[in-house]
Each structure stands twice: as C-alpha cells, then as structure tokens.
Design an enzyme around this catalytic site. Structure first.
Site, mmCIF file in Angstrom:
data_model
loop_
_atom_site.group_PDB
_atom_site.id
_atom_site.type_symbol
_atom_site.label_atom_id
_atom_site.label_comp_id
_atom_site.label_asym_id
_atom_site.label_seq_id
_atom_site.Cartn_x
_atom_site.Cartn_y
_atom_site.Cartn_z
ATOM 1 N N HIS A 9 34.902 47.449 40.150
ATOM 2 C CA HIS A 9 35.187 46.050 39.821
ATOM 3 C C HIS A 9 34.331 45.146 40.716
ATOM 4 O O HIS A 9 34.131 45.443 41.895
ATOM 5 C CB HIS A 9 36.674 45.748 40.021
ATOM 6 C CG HIS A 9 37.084 44.454 39.413
ATOM 7 N ND1 HIS A 9 36.791 43.243 39.997
ATOM 8 C CD2 HIS A 9 37.698 44.165 38.246
ATOM 9 C CE1 HIS A 9 37.235 42.266 39.214
ATOM 10 N NE2 HIS A 9 37.790 42.799 38.145
ATOM 11 N N GLU B 242 32.166 42.727 32.455
ATOM 12 C CA GLU B 242 32.832 41.572 33.055
ATOM 13 C C GLU B 242 31.797 40.714 33.776
ATOM 14 O O GLU B 242 31.470 40.979 34.951
ATOM 15 C CB GLU B 242 33.886 42.028 34.069
ATOM 16 C CG GLU B 242 35.010 42.847 33.490
ATOM 17 C CD GLU B 242 36.291 42.739 34.311
ATOM 18 O OE1 GLU B 242 37.317 42.418 33.732
ATOM 19 O OE2 GLU B 242 36.236 42.950 35.532
HETATM 20 P P1 13P Z 1 40.504 37.247 34.566
HETATM 21 O O1 13P Z 1 41.044 37.702 33.226
HETATM 22 O O2 13P Z 1 41.565 36.666 35.450
HETATM 23 O O3 13P Z 1 39.306 36.385 34.422
HETATM 24 O O4 13P Z 1 40.049 38.578 35.323
HETATM 25 C C1 13P Z 1 39.251 39.475 34.655
HETATM 26 C C2 13P Z 1 39.149 40.681 35.485
HETATM 27 O O5 13P Z 1 38.547 40.647 36.544
HETATM 28 C C3 13P Z 1 39.807 41.895 34.991
HETATM 29 O O6 13P Z 1 39.404 43.010 35.706
#
Ligand code: 13P
Length: 232
Positions: free
Chosen positions: A85, A157
């Site tokens: 992450h 992401e």
């Molecule tokens: P948000 O949905 O709060 O933007 O976070 C996304 C995330 O980092 C999921 O791993």
C-alpha cells in the site's frame, strides 16, 4: 465484483465488534473482503465476508519483533492480504523488492495477495505513470508462476486520489488498466482512491474494473450499502 475493505488503522475492539455485526447484515452479490487492523484479525467471522489483512512480514516466522508472518495470518483464517500500500511504501519505506518477498511469503501459505500500485501527482504530471507502474509491477511479480500471476489481485490506487475526494477520469483509469493487463492479462484489477457511493455511478461505466479497494467508505456502513447496491 470484488470489494475489499481496508479499515487502515481504525476501529478499537468494541467499535470493530459493532462494525462487523453491521457488516454481517449486508447482503450483496459482490465478494466482500474485510481487511482489519492486525489486532482485529480473527476477532469474529463475518457471514459471507472473506478475511483479509493489511500487511504481512517479508520474513518467515522467527525473531522479527513486531512482525506478523504469513503462516500466522493463515492460522487465523486470512485468505487475502494487501501488499505494498502506498501509505506503507511512504511511511515504512517499503521497496519493490520487499513487496516481492511479501508476495512469495503469501503464496507459500496459499493466501491471495492484493498488490497495490499507483503513481503520485508529481509522477502523473511528469508523464511517468507507466514508468512507475512498470517498476512496481515487474519487480513484484518477477519469478512468480503463471498460476500465481493469474491469482494475484492488483489494486490500482493513484496516491493523489487516496482520501482526497478526487478521482481520475474514466479514460485515465481505463488506460492504466489496459497497461496493467499487458503484464497480467488474467489478473483481477481493482480501483482504489476516494471511491464512494456517488462516484460509483461514473466508475461503473468502466467495464475493465473487477472491483474496488475502499478506505474511508469501508467505515461508513450506510454509504457502503448504497455503494454495493449500485455495484450490482
Ligand atoms: P480512500 O478510499 O479513503 O481514498 O482510501 C483508499 C485506499 O487507500 C484503500 O486502500
């Protein structure tokens, strides 16, 4: 759809117990995966929701203070684990090589990794999206078998979309998904970063999306229900 819920560092014991009771009442055709903080892993099973974790040690069980190994996760019934992450890449300085080791540890225990990749705003503005994603992907998946690559789940992401309320355009997301498919044609790909019960109307037009990795929304059960009903 796969909908993975990343609680991040939230929910104390009592709050989590109340939360999973509410989660238990949700009926959805999507495959839900709950990824609580380590302390809450194994607290209680949730009907129709698979158990995930937010991280794993790159090392096997042994003298590694503060780490949690893949066989320990397995013994608690964990079936999925988020790896790489951006918050960990940033704050724990996690490298692509470590991310690769974590994938290997998870596959050794038959746990499905959810590998997070994504660019910063500066990288996007400098036209480096593909370069960054290629680096993150190729190092991570080096040496994996075809079967492991097929099983691996990717979560795209963009760092600038996480927790900001800003999301990429559908075209930007589609471009990235098609790029990822060049390396992993059969892997499932999730989108993560400010996905919510409103922008899902737009996101669901992207047919390449196999699911979502939700941060903030994972903690808001009523909005999560709306999101899931719109996913169907
Ligand atoms: P948000 O949905 O709060 O933007 O976070 C996304 C995330 O980092 C999921 O791993």
């Amino acid at each position: 759809m796969i909908v993975a819920l990343n609680n991040k560092c939230n929910l104390k014991k009592d709050e989590y117990l109340e939360y999973i009771n509410q989660l238990d009442s949700i009926s959805s055709s999507s495959q839900l995966i709950i990824c609580p903080t380590f302390l809450n892993v194994g607290m209680k099973e949730v009907h129709n929701v698979k158990l995930g974790a937010q991280n794993v040690s790159a090392k096997e069980q042994g003298a590694h203070t503060g780490e949690v190994s893949s066989d320990q996760l397995k013994s608690y019934g964990v079936q999925y684990t988020i790896v790489g992450h951006s918050e960990r890449r940033e704050s724990q300085k996690e490298t692509n090589a470590e991310v690769h080791e974590k994938l290997v540890r998870l596959f050794e225990q038959d746990i499905t990794p959810i590998l997070c990749i994504g660019e910063s705003l500066e990288e996007r503005q400098a036209n480096q999206v593909e370069k960054v994603l290629e680096e993150e992907l190729t190092t991570a998946i080096e040496g994996l078998t075809e079967e492991q690559k097929e099983r691996l789940i990717i979560a795209y992401e963009p760092i600038w979309a996480i927790g900001t309320g800003v999301i990429p355009t559908n075209e930007e997301i589609r471009d990235v998904f098609l790029f990822i498919k060049k390396y992993l044609p059969t892997s499932k790909i999730l989108y993560g970063g400010s996905a919510n019960d409103e922008n899902i109307d737009t996101l669901k037009e992207i047919k390449e999306i196999d699911g979502y990795l939700l941060g903030g929304l994972s903690l808001k059960i009523e909005k999560l229900k709306v999101f899931l009903s719109k996913c169907e």
